[in-house]
Design an enzyme around this catalytic site. Structure first.
Site, short mmCIF file in Angstrom:
data_model
loop_
_atom_site.label_atom_id
_atom_site.label_comp_id
_atom_site.label_asym_id
_atom_site.label_seq_id
_atom_site.Cartn_x
_atom_site.Cartn_y
_atom_site.Cartn_z
N LYS A 217 0.81 -1.22 0.00
CA LYS A 217 0.00 0.00 0.00
C LYS A 217 0.85 1.27 0.00
O LYS A 217 0.51 2.24 -0.67
CB LYS A 217 -0.96 0.01 1.18
CG LYS A 217 -0.28 0.07 2.54
CD LYS A 217 -1.28 0.05 3.66
CE LYS A 217 -0.61 0.10 5.01
NZ LYS A 217 0.15 1.32 5.27
N THR A 218 1.97 1.26 0.75
CA THR A 218 2.82 2.45 0.79
C THR A 218 3.39 2.75 -0.59
O THR A 218 3.49 3.90 -1.00
CB THR A 218 3.96 2.28 1.82
OG1 THR A 218 3.39 1.96 3.09
CG2 THR A 218 4.79 3.55 1.94
N ASP B 50 -3.33 7.45 4.35
CA ASP B 50 -2.91 6.08 4.64
C ASP B 50 -3.60 5.60 5.92
O ASP B 50 -4.00 6.41 6.75
CB ASP B 50 -1.38 6.07 4.82
CG ASP B 50 -0.82 4.66 4.88
OD1 ASP B 50 -1.53 3.71 4.48
OD2 ASP B 50 0.33 4.50 5.33
N GLU B 51 -3.74 4.27 6.07
CA GLU B 51 -4.33 3.66 7.27
C GLU B 51 -5.69 4.28 7.58
O GLU B 51 -6.00 4.63 8.73
CB GLU B 51 -3.38 3.83 8.48
CG GLU B 51 -1.99 3.29 8.29
CD GLU B 51 -1.93 1.76 8.32
OE1 GLU B 51 -3.00 1.13 8.34
OE2 GLU B 51 -0.82 1.21 8.29
N GLN C 255 -7.58 -4.70 9.66
CA GLN C 255 -6.50 -4.29 10.55
C GLN C 255 -6.88 -3.09 11.41
O GLN C 255 -6.02 -2.37 11.90
CB GLN C 255 -5.24 -3.97 9.74
CG GLN C 255 -4.64 -5.19 9.05
CD GLN C 255 -3.29 -4.88 8.42
OE1 GLN C 255 -2.27 -4.77 9.09
NE2 GLN C 255 -3.29 -4.75 7.11
N ARG D 10 2.07 -10.62 10.59
CA ARG D 10 3.41 -10.02 10.75
C ARG D 10 4.48 -11.01 10.29
O ARG D 10 5.60 -10.62 9.99
CB ARG D 10 3.69 -9.67 12.22
CG ARG D 10 2.81 -8.63 12.88
CD ARG D 10 2.60 -7.40 12.07
NE ARG D 10 1.38 -7.52 11.28
CZ ARG D 10 1.09 -6.76 10.23
NH1 ARG D 10 1.93 -5.83 9.85
NH2 ARG D 10 -0.05 -6.92 9.56
#
Length: 679
Positions: free
Chosen positions: A29-30, A214-215, A245, A608
């Site tokens: 995504k980044t 973002d997020e 998330q 993770r």
């Protein structure tokens, strides 16, 4: 952009209408955000200073900015705005402070400052103190929901809530009198500003030609309103998020903001990123099946080209002590066998209290480790002292800073003198510093006390005048001279328990000044501007609040952290401990919607892991001074059986011979490892 997959490519090139990029864990995504910024500049001629990218941590903002600069290379990217939500809010308030009724040198109060103000206000209330317990949290919750004190009072359902809402109103009035804002105000004040000043809103909408967030699943009601106001009817924006998330409901995050976008922006384009670039397919299959037990507005399923990967493991342990020892011994063997580094491993847990036994086991094996969310640099008393001096000099109305430094170093100004000063200031509705300047205070204090207070007040006035006209390197000289003037090094030696402790604290102050020097130099290099003392103090105050849970992962150490702190990180090998009912899921969240957030927390932990995932639970755990039987977490049974290896599964009886053999095998592995090490 040639190496982007089809969905990523689509997300980058979609500009005509607003876009929601539903980005699964490890889906890049980044990269999508940074590539889109470069695409807007190169192919849509959007000037960098008209592009705003917003995220939640300084670390993420820094990484994003560095990636964009690397992508654009020689292209002009000067003026690009990449920041946290709170930095964006601070920037808006700085530019529009007059519309909000503030003076230019307003202070940002941290949680400690706010808590002190509330403590003083509560002492004056006739309400039972227990009624007001936790009110600081309530005030933050109200602000995150963009509820004013007046609305809180009006909507109060009982006398207890009414008392808390009244204290909220008094608190807001008090910090406004101090020309101060708190952390939550950095979002709520810009929203109020834009709602009440259409001309100011129009100015900012013209400035923000394209917004990237973002997020997005972590936004609260106030942040959602800020985004909605900034993009306006043109709705030139892209938000990236993952409802699976969303794990911050306790601080106001609303994953439903993702679904709300479709209602507020009917032309919203939904683009799903489901290809994972982090984990093996066994890990992703486990994650997909686990999170499928939650209700979803948007469906997605992660997949990877990384291969099937290792089986996931579940290890039952007799108690929490054995759990810690077993995890560490497993890690030692795995590291020796695979020649990995310490930093390849992370041990994740639901609550900080679970770290104690793990730490002890790691220390016994001489394994270096780092705990995320440890003591902030700004929490050291000496740094708080220096910051308070700088805050007071840039904003003399900051009573919290005034009270901290007036007797640091000791100036023999007693508690009764300060109480009289505070009473006079409250009666006159002025700051403590302003009270020292009025003739009336001479009628309240003894001649001796007045002389001491006056001496401090005169020194402060000199510093305020001197600081008003300095910037750049002159700021560094000023701070060093200030420390010498108050003989702060001597004070640290006087108050330290040992000379070694004094030197450590002195070195912390030296490091702090070096850090400020870097901020000054960076501003000159990147923005070609000289930082004033006021801007430096604001920068540091906000940096402290945002960086408290951001740890440095560069050193070769095993990482210990809560599941909340692990979001956004990845490790080759993960140990997820304490997978028990009433721990994960936590006993306070056993019913929906809390249970769904607990499942998302477990999902974050699973995703993770890149190559291996080991989960553990204890059959008994010490609680309240006695051993209490524990049940394995329901989440373990929601993971597919295929590819999941249990050691000690409930209901499966292991013979004494098998149990003995497992123990012997484990012991033989350790012996073999030690023998090889000796050779």
């Amino acid at each position: 952009m040639h190496s982007l997959n089809d969905r990523q490519h689509m997300a980058v090139k979609h500009v005509e209408t607003p876009a929601l990029v539903l980005a699964g864990a490890g889906s890049g995504k980044t990269r999508v955000i940074t590539e889109k910024i470069a695409y807007l500049i190169r192919h849509h001629q959007v000037a960098p200073h008209h592009i705003y990218a917003v995220t939640f941590t300084n670390k993420s903002a820094k990484e994003m900015k560095e990636r964009v600069f690397k992508l654009l290379k020689d292209d002009n990217s000067k003026g690009l705005n990449v920041s946290t939500f709170h930095n964006l809010g601070l920037n808006i308030i700085r530019r529009e402070y007059k519309h909000l009724g503030f003076k230019a040198n307003f202070t940002i109060m941290d949680a400690t400052d706010s808590g002190q103000i509330l403590k003083e206000l509560m002492s004056k209330q006739t309400v039972d103190p227990e009624v007001l317990d936790g009110v600081q949290w309530d005030i933050s919750r109200w602000k995150n929901a963009h509820i004013s004190p007046e609305q809180a009072i009006e909507n109060a359902e009982d006398a207890t809530e009414q008392a808390r809402a009244v204290l909220y109103q008094l608190y807001q009035k008090q910090i406004r009198a101090y020309n101060a804002v708190d952390f939550d105000d950095l979002i709520t004040l810009p929203v109020t500003l834009f709602q009440q000043n259409p001309d100011v809103l129009e100015k900012w909408q013209n400035r923000v030609r394209y917004l990237l967030v973002d997020e997005y699943q972590d936004t609260n009601a106030a942040q959602y309103q800020l985004v909605k106001l900034l993009v306006g009817i043109q709705a030139r924006f892209t938000v990236v998020g993952d409802d699976d998330q969303s794990i911050y409901a306790w601080r106001g995050a609303q994953p439903e903001n993702l679904a709300l976008l479709k209602e507020d922006f009917p032309s919203l384009e939904l683009i799903k990123l489901e290809q994972n670039y982090r984990s093996s397919n066994r890990i992703l299959t486990a994650a997909n099946q686990l999170i499928a037990n939650n209700t979803h507005v948007f469906e997605k399923s992660l997949w990877s080209e990384m291969g099937l990967g290792e089986d996931l493991r579940v290890i039952a342990c007799a108690n929490e002590t054995q759990e810690a020892e077993r995890v560490v011994s497993e890690m030692v063997m795995h590291r020796f066998k695979h020649r990995t580094k310490h930093k390849d491993y992370a041990i994740l847990y639901r609550g900080n209290h679970q770290a104690r036994l793990i730490e002890r086991a790691l220390r016994e094996q001489n394994i270096p480790y780092v705990i995320s969310g440890g003591k902030s640099f700004f929490d050291h008393a000496e740094i708080k002292d220096v910051m308070s001096y700088l805050k007071l000099i840039t904003n003399p109305d900051d009573d919290a800073a005034f009270l901290r430094v007036i007797n640091t170093p000791r100036r023999e100004i007693g508690a009764s003198t300060l109480e009289k000063l505070a009473t006079y200031a409250t009666r006159r509705n002025i700051s403590l510093f302003d009270a020292t300047q009025e003739f009336g205070i001479t009628q309240e204090l003894s001649e001796k006390a007045m002389k001491r207070v006056g001496f401090f007040s005169e020194m402060l006035l000199e510093w305020i005048k001197e600081a008003d006209s300095i910037a750049g390197e002159a700021v560094i000289h000023f701070i060093k001279a200030l420390m010498e003037k108050i003989e702060y090094d001597n004070w640290l030696h006087e108050t330290a328990n040992t000379p070694k402790q004094a030197e450590k604290r002195i070195n912390n102050v030296r490091d702090f000044i070096v850090w400020i020097e870097r901020i000054v130099n960076k501003a000159l290099t990147e923005d070609n501007e000289e930082r004033t003392l006021t801007s430096i103090v604001s920068h540091l105050a906000l940096r402290d609040m945002l960086d408290r849970n951001e740890s440095d992962q560069e050193q070769d150490m095993v990482s210990l952290m809560t599941l909340h702190a692990s979001k956004g990180l990845e490790f080759p090998h993960v140990y997820l401990i304490g997978m028990e009912e009433e721990l994960l899921p936590h006993k306070q969240n056993m019913e929906s919607p809390g249970l769904e957030e607990e499942r998302r927390l477990a999902y974050v932990g699973v995703t993770r892991a890149k190559r291996s995932l080991t989960m553990t639970y204890a059959n008994k755990r010490r609680k309240g001074g006695e051993d209490v039987a524990c049940e394995p977490s329901r989440f373990l049974f929601e993971i597919p059986e295929e590819g999941l290896k249990w050691e000690g599964k409930p209901g499966v009886v292991i013979s004494k011979e098998e149990n003995l053999q497992q123990g012997n095998d484990h012991l033989e592995n350790i012996k073999a490892m030690l023998n090889q090490k000796a050779v």
